[in-house]
Scaffold this motif. Structure first.
Motif: not given
Lengths: 460, 460
Positions: A304, A438, A441, B329-330, B333
């Motif tokens: 991320g 990942t 993403d 995103p992090v 996730a």
């Protein structure tokens, strides 16, 4: 769980009432009452009861079991609870249990003990038991040799039906659940099979060689346990003979072992796909559960952060049209979902044998078509919504087109990676793990931000 | 796949060479050669071959099979391919196949046909076959009645061992794979069981009632197939008798049916968890695969748009510190992964029976502890990295704290939702479906943006 007629209808989780009753007896230290309660139960039910007690109560109940019964109960108890119980027993108690177990269960139990303790137990049990253990222990856990038992019945092709019946009678206590009699030729090689049903119907003086089915399916002792499962399932077997490289009979694997492996393999695949590494469902230690889950979380965390670095490269686009960032979740979810769907179907297909490596091209082409179709449906929806929202029809087109490409790429990657891993002999279930998710993403963000930035720099 | 000794060692996917050979024979229209090739194969192997041929070649090979053998091959063929083959056969051919099948397979096959065709077949087959079908067809597919067969052997408690052997001999052709003889009392109720092994060892004149085991485990005809699987697995049975509400024997379910259900249920759970609705792995139609996957994609699409609307509410924070968007995103996730991990363990535990509804509090407390621990490990990592990156130690602290809260909330929701669904009798595998994953995404964004916005408005 029993009706008045003594018939069990449902494998329900053990009743709270029974657990309460046992707890009350333990508190009163009523050994007699507990013994009576447990004596009426089948091993699997006693195991359920013990699992549902508090850790300190379990040993009290377990110690009341006779050595013959204790082993059968122990084998039905979930591994984390079993491990705790064993660590509380002395070597003598464990030796007594090991002596009474079937060879495969005894080897499993010993395999789970610390090496030093396992050696002490092997020294303590009678020679015939330790010899069996030393035959089984060298085989890796996940091979036919690792799951087979040494308790089987075989007889020479030249024996009579009467001889066979006598042999079965002699081994009556040792070999439970006997379904097939395996036949060996003069060189001790596996030559055929006779079902118990056919034995019932055969005249006593008939030669076994005349009634046997020579078309017997066997597995090699070194075969992977997944291959054994597929063999048993494919040919609907109840038990499968295990042979060495000279085709000599060395063991048998029964349907219940096969079902255990099926469940274990499905558990493993499902866990891995969810990013949980070997967590026993019945695990009770917070630290162990945390340890099983942290690797993926940490990997996802750094993945991320990498995504954040990628986004930063497109900072100027975001500064011009902040609303671009609103669509990060939908872009990532679509890439992630498409990839997971494709990967899951392929991983499962490889595990059950429904997908082989012979038709990789056909499979990939199909996934490509599906991803294209789904992308062409989802892309325009997002395109129209984002176009209307941003009051910018052209930008909407670009967002929609990016989504088509993202769905297409994710679908192809999701199906290709597990196939590639399988070919490289790596567990394909890793395809839904941190690395692939990942990457997906980041790839999705790159496609989206790249296309939008390109559009912004062209038309301004 | 066969060695010189006629022993099969591995259930490998069918060899490309064999498929090529068959294709060449088909092209040459060499009926004789093909018949020879197929005659040597077991039904499961012939099925593999047919699956690996092109759609137009399959019927050519299938039509060469004798009616007795054709049914067994057909039952081993994957459903999508089976369906295509059946649609190419006329009613007479199907009727001939149905007559030869075991009752449960015949009912399954008919259940998959369009209603009108199924009715025509029932009218075309002999009365004894149609009577059996009409007994089985009313049971829902996923109950004991839906998977049981009518081929079993039972005998009165008053019969002798010799009588039993005669009965087995009479039913020799009809009932394959016989492992247990079930015993009924004077009221036709199930009263006990005798294994074939015990029958082999018993004197011919002995009364069955004396050698039977009265502690027989059975299942009700209306029981859910998952409960039947758990019962068979728990007590390591090879076959289970199915009884009606009066405890009268009505059918039997054998180990191979149980393995099929196990695989089917695991397939279903895994697919649902990945957002794939009932896609057969062997499905060949792009449209059907797309249809199985689109619902989740579309739901995820609108969920993502909802997330965009949520982000828009925090537009002013983003305008002040654009870098906040880098961490979307992090944040998502981590929430998603934690939730999926917890949900997957619970869903699988419920499916295998390792988790019951008796200990919900204990399970939730454990998941809470694990989530807290993992949050406390991951939060500070992200906090430090983002603090350094943004050169704002306080903002880093807020980002880290938000992550702790997100991991905690996702872990608890991920474990609580499947337990709640199970209690409401909804398939818990839905817990990883679009609704929960989208809710988790949005909740994570809300916690993150809310905390960051609060911090920004306080300190500026």
């Amino acid at each position: 769980m029993k009706t008045q007629e003594g018939v069990i209808y449902q494998a329900k989780p053990i009743s709270g009432k029974l657990v309460g009753e046992a707890k009350a007896l333990i508190e009163k230290q009523d050994v007699r009452g507990l013994e009576e309660l447990v004596a009426k139960m089948r091993p699997a039910d006693a195991a359920d009861l013990i699992e549902n007690l508090a850790p300190e109560e379990r040993a009290f109940v377990f110690d009341l079991l006779e050595p013959e019964g204790a082993g059968d109960v122990l084998m039905e108890i979930e591994p984390p609870v079993q491990e705790r119980l064993l660590s509380g027993l002395d070597n003598r108690a464990i030796s007594e249990i090991v002596e009474e177990l079937d060879s495969d269960d005894a080897a499993d139990l010993l395999g789970d003990l610390p090496d030093e303790r396992a050696r002490q137990i092997i020294e303590a049990v009678p020679d015939e038991v330790s010899e069996e253990l030393e035959k089984l222990l060298p085989y890796p856990e996940d091979t036919a040799g690792g799951i087979m038992a040494l308790e089987f019945v075989s007889i020479s092709v030249n024996a009579t039906v009467q001889d066979a019946i006598e042999t079965i009678r002699e081994k009556r206590e040792e070999v439970e659940n006997l379904f097939y009699l395996w036949i060996t030729d003069d060189d001790e090689k596996l030559a055929g099979v006779v079902s118990m049903r056919d034995l019932v119907l055969a005249p006593a003086r008939r030669r076994i060689g005349e009634i046997m089915n020579p078309d017997v399916i066997s597995t090699n002792v070194a075969a992977d346990q997944e291959d054994v499962v597929q063999l048993v399932k494919k040919y609907d077997l109840v038990a499968i003979p295990v042979v060495d490289s000279q085709n000599r009979l060395v063991g048998r694997i029964t349907h219940d072992d096969i079902m255990d492996v099926m469940e274990e393999e499905a558990d493993e695949d499902i866990s891995l796909m969810a990013g949980v590494i070997r967590q026993e469902i019945a695990e009770e230690s917070t630290f162990r559960i945390s340890r099983a889950r942290l690797p993926w979380l940490i990997a996802g965390l750094f993945g991320g952060i990498l995504a954040a670095v990628v986004i930063k490269q497109f900072e100027s686009s975001l500064e011009r049209v902040l609303a671009i960032s609103f669509f990060f979740p939908v872009i990532m979810a679509m890439g992630g979902n498409t990839g997971t769907q494709a990967a899951t179907v392929v991983v499962r297909g490889l595990a059950t044998g429904d997908i082989g490596l012979t038709n990789v091209g056909k499979r990939l082409l199909m996934e490509l078509r599906v991803a294209l179709l789904n992308g062409l449906i989802c892309g325009p929806i997002l395109g129209i919504i984002s176009g209307v929202w941003l009051s910018d029809f052209h930008l909407g087109c670009v967002v929609g087109a990016a989504l088509v490409l993202i769905v297409l790429a994710s679908g192809v990657i999701g199906s290709a990676v597990p196939l590639m891993l399988e070919r490289m002999n790596v567990d394909p279930a890793l395809a839904t793990g941190p690395f692939v998710t990942t990457s997906n993403d980041i790839l999705s963000l790159l496609i989206y931000l790249g296309m939008v930035t390109g559009f912004l720099s062209l038309f301004s």
